[in-house]
Motif scaffolding. Structure first.
Motif, PDB file in Angstrom:
ATOM      1  N   GLY A  93       0.789  -1.231   0.000  1.00  0.00           N
ATOM      2  CA  GLY A  93       0.000   0.000   0.000  1.00  0.00           C
ATOM      3  C   GLY A  93       0.814   1.268   0.000  1.00  0.00           C
ATOM      4  N   ALA A  94       2.130   1.145   0.004  1.00  0.00           N
ATOM      5  CA  ALA A  94       3.005   2.323  -0.010  1.00  0.00           C
ATOM      6  C   ALA A  94       4.234   2.016  -0.851  1.00  0.00           C
ATOM      7  N   ARG A  95       4.788   3.046  -1.407  1.00  0.00           N
ATOM      8  CA  ARG A  95       5.995   2.892  -2.229  1.00  0.00           C
ATOM      9  C   ARG A  95       7.124   2.295  -1.403  1.00  0.00           C
ATOM     10  N   THR A  96       7.927   1.467  -2.049  1.00  0.00           N
ATOM     11  CA  THR A  96       9.062   0.856  -1.365  1.00  0.00           C
ATOM     12  C   THR A  96      10.386   1.513  -1.757  1.00  0.00           C
ATOM     13  N   ASP A  97      10.334   2.467  -2.668  1.00  0.00           N
ATOM     14  CA  ASP A  97      11.566   3.125  -3.106  1.00  0.00           C
ATOM     15  C   ASP A  97      11.869   4.403  -2.334  1.00  0.00           C
ATOM     16  N   ILE A  98      11.100   4.663  -1.280  1.00  0.00           N
ATOM     17  CA  ILE A  98      11.354   5.824  -0.419  1.00  0.00           C
ATOM     18  C   ILE A  98      11.343   5.350   1.028  1.00  0.00           C
TER      19      ILE A  98
END
Length: 60
Positions: A17-22
């Motif tokens: 549910g959230a970006r993994t690149d940040i």
């Protein structure tokens, strides 16, 4: 903020549910946005969208 929201963000990443690149540190901008005094309600409501979508013009 870090003790509560950091683990919440990590769970959202793992669940897709959230970006993994940040990282959570990069979300500190939200603290600055919410602490801002806006001249009117319309701008206050518009700023989070601009922040999340960026300033790109959508193609099409």
């Amino acid at each position: 903020m870090y003790q509560a929201d950091g683990p919440l963000f990590e769970r959202a990443e793992k669940a897709g549910g959230a970006r993994t690149d940040i990282g959570f540190d990069e979300l500190r901008m939200a603290a600055g946005i919410t602490a801002t005094n806006f001249p009117d309600a319309a701008q206050r409501d518009r700023v989070p969208t601009v922040t999340l979508e960026g300033t790109r013009v959508s193609a099409g």
